[in-house]
Design a protein around this motif. Structure first.
Motif, mmCIF file in Angstrom:
data_model
loop_
_atom_site.group_PDB
_atom_site.id
_atom_site.type_symbol
_atom_site.label_atom_id
_atom_site.label_comp_id
_atom_site.label_asym_id
_atom_site.label_seq_id
_atom_site.Cartn_x
_atom_site.Cartn_y
_atom_site.Cartn_z
ATOM 1 N N GLU A 1 32.446 44.915 54.825
ATOM 2 C CA GLU A 1 32.573 46.208 54.150
ATOM 3 C C GLU A 1 33.055 47.308 55.085
ATOM 4 O O GLU A 1 33.516 48.353 54.644
ATOM 5 C CB GLU A 1 31.237 46.609 53.526
ATOM 6 N N PHE B 1 28.162 40.666 55.500
ATOM 7 C CA PHE B 1 28.778 41.505 54.466
ATOM 8 C C PHE B 1 28.949 42.945 54.938
ATOM 9 O O PHE B 1 29.897 43.624 54.536
ATOM 10 C CB PHE B 1 27.940 41.463 53.180
ATOM 11 N N LEU C 1 36.601 46.696 53.978
ATOM 12 C CA LEU C 1 36.905 46.690 52.555
ATOM 13 C C LEU C 1 36.463 47.966 51.838
ATOM 14 O O LEU C 1 37.120 48.428 50.910
ATOM 15 C CB LEU C 1 36.246 45.474 51.881
ATOM 16 N N ASP C 2 35.310 48.513 52.220
ATOM 17 C CA ASP C 2 34.762 49.710 51.561
ATOM 18 C C ASP C 2 34.566 49.510 50.059
ATOM 19 O O ASP C 2 34.718 50.438 49.272
ATOM 20 C CB ASP C 2 35.679 50.921 51.779
ATOM 21 N N GLN C 3 34.228 48.293 49.651
ATOM 22 C CA GLN C 3 34.099 48.001 48.230
ATOM 23 C C GLN C 3 32.692 48.312 47.712
ATOM 24 O O GLN C 3 32.530 49.017 46.721
ATOM 25 C CB GLN C 3 34.426 46.530 47.975
ATOM 26 N N PHE C 4 31.662 47.787 48.382
ATOM 27 C CA PHE C 4 30.286 47.969 47.936
ATOM 28 C C PHE C 4 29.443 48.755 48.935
ATOM 29 O O PHE C 4 28.243 48.892 48.745
ATOM 30 C CB PHE C 4 29.623 46.612 47.664
ATOM 31 N N GLN C 5 30.074 49.232 50.028
ATOM 32 C CA GLN C 5 29.412 50.107 51.003
ATOM 33 C C GLN C 5 28.226 49.453 51.704
ATOM 34 O O GLN C 5 27.272 50.122 52.089
ATOM 35 C CB GLN C 5 28.960 51.406 50.322
ATOM 36 N N PHE C 6 28.263 48.122 51.893
ATOM 37 C CA PHE C 6 27.195 47.455 52.615
ATOM 38 C C PHE C 6 27.112 47.906 54.072
ATOM 39 O O PHE C 6 26.074 47.745 54.713
ATOM 40 C CB PHE C 6 27.381 45.927 52.579
ATOM 41 N N HIS C 7 28.203 48.431 54.612
ATOM 42 C CA HIS C 7 28.201 48.851 56.014
ATOM 43 C C HIS C 7 27.531 50.200 56.222
ATOM 44 O O HIS C 7 27.251 50.579 57.354
ATOM 45 C CB HIS C 7 29.639 48.922 56.538
#
Length: 270
Positions: free
Chosen positions: A22, A18, A25-31
């Motif tokens: 991310e 994930f 995607l930058d959706q939930f900032q898991f990275h």
């Protein structure tokens, strides 16, 4: 706790997957290191050490940004790899965390090679998607998108799985065999890199309007009696004061014109 169980290893690979997703995607900032390291610390039973490591790496990653054709180091791979090395090494002291932080930098740069491979493959997927769109083949277009996302996740998950496959004792032996001068140097270097990352962020934000707030925060942070909650409360209070002043507008000597930046209006008078 340094031994990683099978369940924990699977969860770490899931987090790594994930984190790779991310990165695009930058959706939930898991990275982001603060999130990835915290999650890995949580699933391996080392939450506190994961949060500390993630906070240290986050200060470095704040200064990483893709500018034009220049690609920034891979924050996701740096966070995941450093967290795995720290957990398998079993050293959760400040020095051990500093060593893990220092090892994250070359790993992040090495991650650029994987990024280049995935993006090169993605070029072909883009062309395939364009062709599918021209033919009205929606399912093929969706497949191209999902394959591209799968590659981004595997870009981090595969290196994470390879690191997990290394015996824990081998990682411990490698870290213990590290000379004191090298471990100390990596700890100092890790601290310096954090400072450099923060300085890069300040340099990007540096304007006459924000320098007063930076100086005020720097002075308040030096007061040891203030807790993080107190500093946060002061920051929120200053933000509300600034917003209220912005609504009223500042005064200018040149014809009494106003703007939405009270600090800027004051500085324009000088």
């Amino acid at each position: 706790m340094s031994d990683i169980t099978l369940i924990s290893a699977i969860l770490v690979v899931v987090v790594a997957f994930f984190a790779g997703l991310e990165g695009i995607l930058d959706q939930f900032q898991f990275h982001q290191p603060i999130v990835a390291c915290t999650l890995i610390g949580l699933v391996t039973g080392n939450l506190t050490a994961g949060v500390i490591l993630g906070g240290s790496l986050q200060m470095i990653a704040l200064g990483w940004a893709n500018i034009g054709a220049a690609v920034a180091p891979d924050a996701a791979l740096a966070a995941v790899a450093a967290a795995i090395i720290m957990v398998k090494g079993g050293d959760f002291t400040p020095q051990g965390i500093s060593v893990a932080t220092a090892t994250a930098i070359p790993l992040a740069v090495a991650g650029l090679f994987l990024t280049m491979i995935v993006r090169t493959i993605s070029v072909g997927l883009v062309h395939a998607g364009d062709k599918a769109a021209a033919e009205g083949n929606i399912s093929a277009l969706e497949r191209a998108h999902f394959i591209a996302l799968l590659l981004q996740g595997l870009r981090i998950a595969i290196p994470a799985a390879l690191l997990l496959a290394i015996p824990t004792q081998s990682v411990k032996s490698a870290l213990e065999a590290m000379p004191d001068w090298l471990a100390g140097g990596m700890a100092v270097g890790g601290g310096m890199v954090v400072a450099v990352g923060y300085a890069m962020v300040i340099n990007m934000m540096a304007t006459r309007e924000v320098w007063p707030f930076f100086a005020l925060g720097f002075a308040l942070a030096a007061i040891s009696d203030l807790t993080l909650i107190a500093l946060g409360t002061i920051g929120v209070a200053i933000a509300f004061i600034y917003l209220n002043l912005s609504k009223k507008g500042g005064n200018s000597n040149s014809g009494g014109s106003t703007s939405m930046d009270p600090i800027g209006d004051i500085l324009e008078d000088y």
